[in-house]
Design an enzyme around this catalytic site. Sequence first.
Site, PDB file in Angstrom:
ATOM      1  N   CYS A  12     -35.087  23.317 -77.342  1.00  9.91           N
ATOM      2  CA  CYS A  12     -34.028  23.572 -78.336  1.00  9.91           C
ATOM      3  C   CYS A  12     -32.961  24.578 -77.912  1.00  9.91           C
ATOM      4  CB  CYS A  12     -34.593  24.018 -79.688  1.00  9.91           C
ATOM      5  SG  CYS A  12     -35.617  22.785 -80.488  1.00  9.91           S
ATOM      6  N   ASP A  13     -33.139  25.298 -76.815  1.00  9.96           N
ATOM      7  CA  ASP A  13     -32.119  26.275 -76.411  1.00  9.96           C
ATOM      8  C   ASP A  13     -31.987  26.356 -74.892  1.00  9.96           C
ATOM      9  OD1 ASP A  13     -30.080  28.109 -76.896  1.00  9.96           O
ATOM     10  OD2 ASP A  13     -31.435  29.825 -76.953  1.00  9.96           O
ATOM     11  N   LEU A  14     -31.951  25.182 -74.256  1.00 12.51           N
ATOM     12  CA  LEU A  14     -31.748  25.176 -72.804  1.00 12.51           C
ATOM     13  C   LEU A  14     -30.300  25.551 -72.503  1.00 12.51           C
ATOM     14  CD1 LEU A  14     -33.689  21.977 -71.748  1.00 12.51           C
ATOM     15  CD2 LEU A  14     -34.237  24.335 -71.123  1.00 12.51           C
ATOM     16  N   ASN A  56     -31.206  30.913 -70.059  1.00 11.46           N
ATOM     17  CA  ASN A  56     -32.637  30.717 -70.296  1.00 11.46           C
ATOM     18  C   ASN A  56     -33.337  30.011 -69.141  1.00 11.46           C
ATOM     19  OD1 ASN A  56     -32.411  31.976 -72.736  1.00 11.46           O
ATOM     20  ND2 ASN A  56     -32.320  30.101 -73.932  1.00 11.46           N
TER      21      ASN A  56
END
Length: 161
Positions: A77-79, A83
Amino acid sequence: MPEAMVVKSAKMRDSESIQYELQGEEVYNLALEVAWGSLARLIKVFGRGLPESDVRRYTCDLLEGIRHIHKCCYVHCDLKPHNILVVENEDDDVYRLVAKVADLGLAKKKDEVQDVLILGPVERWRGTPMYLSPETILYNEQEEPSDIWALGCIVLEMLTG
């Protein structure tokens, strides 16, 4: 275990999977590799885009990590480049950096109903807007294809800087 490690400690109430008691306080330790930095930092250092051979190699590394996350029934959900950790590969005779997916703080179980945070009149979703897929923006749906969309955005950023 690699020689360079970081150990993160936290209160027991924040984790159910690893438990032990230290001086009367329940804690857990998470050993982490020390990274060279994030992929965002590497992109910034190169400025005009990474060499195509590096982009290809990092993309393969990331696909392997994403496949593992999806196999474990999670969606990241937050690539984004911030990250992704860039770590020295100690297994090869040839020195090279390896890209590893990190920061699963916004990850969700597959098919889990998306939590929608309401801040005033605007609905918010998990992740960083620049890397969100169209279905996330339009319908607030984040499943495996959303991570692949984000990877495509990351590849473009690696190529162009």
